[in-house]
Design an enzyme around this catalytic site. Structure first.
Site, mmCIF file in Angstrom:
data_model
loop_
_atom_site.group_PDB
_atom_site.id
_atom_site.type_symbol
_atom_site.label_atom_id
_atom_site.label_comp_id
_atom_site.label_asym_id
_atom_site.label_seq_id
_atom_site.Cartn_x
_atom_site.Cartn_y
_atom_site.Cartn_z
ATOM 1 N N ARG A 1 0.855 -1.191 0.000
ATOM 2 C CA ARG A 1 0.000 0.000 0.000
ATOM 3 C C ARG A 1 0.883 1.230 0.000
ATOM 4 N NH1 ARG A 1 -5.358 -1.651 2.525
ATOM 5 N NH2 ARG A 1 -5.328 -3.858 1.951
ATOM 6 N N GLU B 1 0.986 4.010 1.307
ATOM 7 C CA GLU B 1 0.361 4.745 2.410
ATOM 8 C C GLU B 1 1.119 6.042 2.647
ATOM 9 O OE1 GLU B 1 -2.239 4.235 4.233
ATOM 10 O OE2 GLU B 1 -2.742 2.109 3.984
ATOM 11 N N SER C 1 -10.464 -6.757 8.603
ATOM 12 C CA SER C 1 -11.776 -6.346 8.110
ATOM 13 C C SER C 1 -12.221 -7.334 7.052
ATOM 14 C CB SER C 1 -11.746 -4.910 7.585
ATOM 15 O OG SER C 1 -11.028 -4.857 6.403
ATOM 16 N N ARG D 1 0.031 -6.215 12.653
ATOM 17 C CA ARG D 1 -0.812 -5.499 13.613
ATOM 18 C C ARG D 1 -1.242 -6.425 14.737
ATOM 19 N NH1 ARG D 1 -4.938 -1.262 10.761
ATOM 20 N NH2 ARG D 1 -3.373 -0.045 9.629
HETATM 21 P P1 AMO Z 1 -8.195 -3.714 4.563
HETATM 22 O O1 AMO Z 1 -7.784 -2.696 3.578
HETATM 23 O O2 AMO Z 1 -8.999 -3.256 5.741
HETATM 24 O O3 AMO Z 1 -9.096 -4.836 3.879
HETATM 25 O O4 AMO Z 1 -6.915 -4.479 5.081
HETATM 26 C C1 AMO Z 1 -7.028 -5.625 5.886
HETATM 27 C C2 AMO Z 1 -6.079 -5.546 7.079
HETATM 28 O O5 AMO Z 1 -4.760 -5.371 6.622
HETATM 29 C C3 AMO Z 1 -4.018 -4.581 7.526
HETATM 30 N N1 AMO Z 1 -3.497 -3.394 6.832
HETATM 31 C C4 AMO Z 1 -2.285 -2.835 7.083
HETATM 32 N N2 AMO Z 1 -1.304 -3.163 7.932
HETATM 33 C C5 AMO Z 1 -0.199 -2.388 7.934
HETATM 34 N N3 AMO Z 1 -0.021 -1.322 7.130
HETATM 35 C C6 AMO Z 1 -0.984 -0.951 6.264
HETATM 36 N N4 AMO Z 1 -0.761 0.086 5.463
HETATM 37 C C7 AMO Z 1 -2.181 -1.720 6.201
HETATM 38 N N5 AMO Z 1 -3.307 -1.647 5.470
HETATM 39 C C8 AMO Z 1 -4.085 -2.674 5.872
HETATM 40 C C9 AMO Z 1 -4.975 -4.181 8.632
HETATM 41 C C10 AMO Z 1 -6.321 -4.339 7.984
HETATM 42 O O6 AMO Z 1 -7.337 -4.603 8.927
HETATM 43 N N6 AMO Z 1 -9.567 -6.922 0.957
HETATM 44 C C11 AMO Z 1 -9.880 -6.432 2.287
HETATM 45 C C12 AMO Z 1 -10.103 -7.554 3.271
HETATM 46 C C13 AMO Z 1 -11.309 -8.421 2.962
HETATM 47 O O7 AMO Z 1 -12.428 -7.857 2.893
HETATM 48 O O8 AMO Z 1 -11.116 -9.639 2.809
HETATM 49 C C14 AMO Z 1 -8.754 -5.535 2.759
HETATM 50 O O9 AMO Z 1 -7.666 -5.540 2.262
HETATM 51 O O10 AMO Z 1 -4.802 -5.079 9.706
#
Ligand code: AMO
Length: 438
Positions: A216, A218, A364, A412
């Protein structure tokens, strides 16, 4: 000649006394006191003291002890002796020392010095930082977490899969896509296995999971966001409702935490971490109730908006007062959720959930829209071009069972379980907006 017993430095015990042993490791600390020299030799398992009294030790060995730079790698052969003073109750009187790799000095950072080293210095010299037992312990625990996840899902009839990380379209919004050249096309680094794990539901694989890197872009510089993390994804076909998915995650996170408490006692002790098993069943909060709960404590969140870092933290405090470390937030407005989530007809809500652990979202997911026409409608509503998702949509046209799933950020989970201040402590070589090296 007596047999030489190969031993890990930290594994020598008084039972090894009077045996010839061979130990290898890093020279953590060396003291030359004139009549006697001490070397603390460290490996992954701990420390053993090499004791060299001048009267009983060959001059070449005394010379090496006197000039050995800290953190050099050495191989020591000698007689193990019971000792009340030495840590572990045993020391080694060296009959040979071989320097396998002399360390340059000065060291880029200390391994045992008590001085507080800046996080950046630690991550710049991560190989050195990881020599500290407490830093390394996190990764031994993380490895167990992955093995426990695997064990739980296989037991529940899941097949482990691997989906592409070089992809033609993103599933989690354009803002966080890393773009790259792929021969004469544009490609992206996968933000999640979302589209592929759903396609596998149409393929009849039924229950799949994947543990792999997710990327990501981010922009946010926080203690819980990085640009590369390990995503633990699952997808299940023929579900009755999102509850089936939630039960699977709940069972899995409980098994993981209980497993860590049982398997990782030495590492938890090194870290001084007290892991406790969350109360079950995890309480379920409706999104709007969660917004009200934080509003009652003075934090305003617009309905339809994310709770945000501060909102999640505050909710975590409220839930912790009630003795709950893990809890679900569901009934999110459909507007706030991605196109693949099913709408709850006749309401503004969706069949989706977040799982929060001590004030931080760790997972999620939800029930997916498996009806082709409705899925296309949802894509259009979100401003996406269904054409660019043809490869995915096709899987919905020829028999797609109802299904749902989740994504869970492994780091996390580890961060919250061990109460680490920053997600980066659970990543060997973290990647973020400002860090691409090492
Ligand atoms: P989402 O975008 O909420 O959902 O990501 C799922 C989980 O991934 C972790 N996460 C991260 N951890 C660290 N750094 C980040 N930048 C980051 N972004 C996300 C979190 C988050 O809860 N496709 C959907 C899931 C689904 O519906 O199956 C998804 O990616 O713990």
């Amino acid at each position: 000649m007596s047999t030489v017993n190969n031993r890990n430095s930290g594994n020598l015990t008084p039972a090894d006394a009077e045996k010839e042993v061979m130990v290898q490791g890093w020279a953590q600390d060396i003291r030359n006191l004139g009549g006697i020299s001490f070397l603390q030799l460290r490996d992954r398992h701990g420390i053993v003291q090499i004791t060299a009294p001048k009267k009983k030790t060959a001059p070449e060995i005394m010379e090496i002890m006197a000039s050995l730079p800290r953190e050099s790698v050495v191989k020591v052969t000698g007689l193990a002796k019971a000792s009340k003073q030495a840590k572990g109750g045993v020391e080694v009187l060296p009959s040979n020392i071989e320097v396998l790799s002399a360390a340059a000095s000065p060291l880029p950072m200390g391994v045992i010095d008590k001085v507080n080293v800046e996080a950046d210095t630690r991550f710049d010299h991560r190989f050195m930082d990881l020599r500290k037992p407490n830093v390394r312990a996190v990764f031994e625990i993380k490895s167990q977490v992955l093995s426990l996840i695997d064990q739980y899902l296989v037991k529940n009839g899941f097949t482990e899969v691997f989906t592409p990380k070089l992809v033609a379209s993103g599933a989690e919004g354009g803002a966080t896509l890393f773009q790259l050249r792929y021969f004469d096309q544009t490609a992206y680094l996968a933000q999640s296995p979302q589209l592929y794990k759903q396609m596998l539901m149409s393929a009849g694989l039924d229950r799949v999971f994947e543990i792999g890197p997710a990327f990501r872009a981010e922009p946010s510089d926080t203690v819980r966001h990085v640009s590369e993390f390990i995503s633990f994804d699952g997808e299940m076909a023929f579900i009755e409702s999102q509850r089936d998915v939630q039960q699977m995650i709940e069972g899995c996170t409980q098994a993981v935490i209980a497993g860590v408490m049982e398997r990782c006692k030495p590492q938890l002790e090194i870290l001084g971490a007290e892991v406790t098993l969350p109360k079950t069943p995890y309480p379920v909060l409706a999104y709007e109730d969660a917004v009200e709960m934080v509003a009652a404590e003075g934090m305003k969140v617009e309905l339809g908006e994310d709770l945000g870092t501060e909102g999640e933290k505050l909710l975590g405090e409220i839930m912790s007062r009630q003795g709950n470390d893990m809890y679900w937030i569901q009934e999110y407005p459909e507007e706030a959720k991605p196109f693949y989530i099913m709408e709850k007809d006749g309401s503004p809500y969706s069949f989706s959930f977040d799982l929060d652990y001590k004030g931080q979202e760790i997972s999620s997911g939800g029930q997916r829209e498996h009806r082709y026409d409705r899925l296309v409608e949802r894509m259009e509503k979100k401003g996406l071009d269904p054409q660019s998702f043809n490869f995915y949509l096709e899987a919905f046209r020829f028999g797609m069972p109802p299904h749902g799933g989740w994504g869970l950020g492994v780091e996390r989970l580890v961060q919250k379980m061990l109460d680490l201040p920053n997600i980066r402590e659970a990543i060997l070589f973290p990647r973020d907006r400002v860090r691409l090296v090492p």
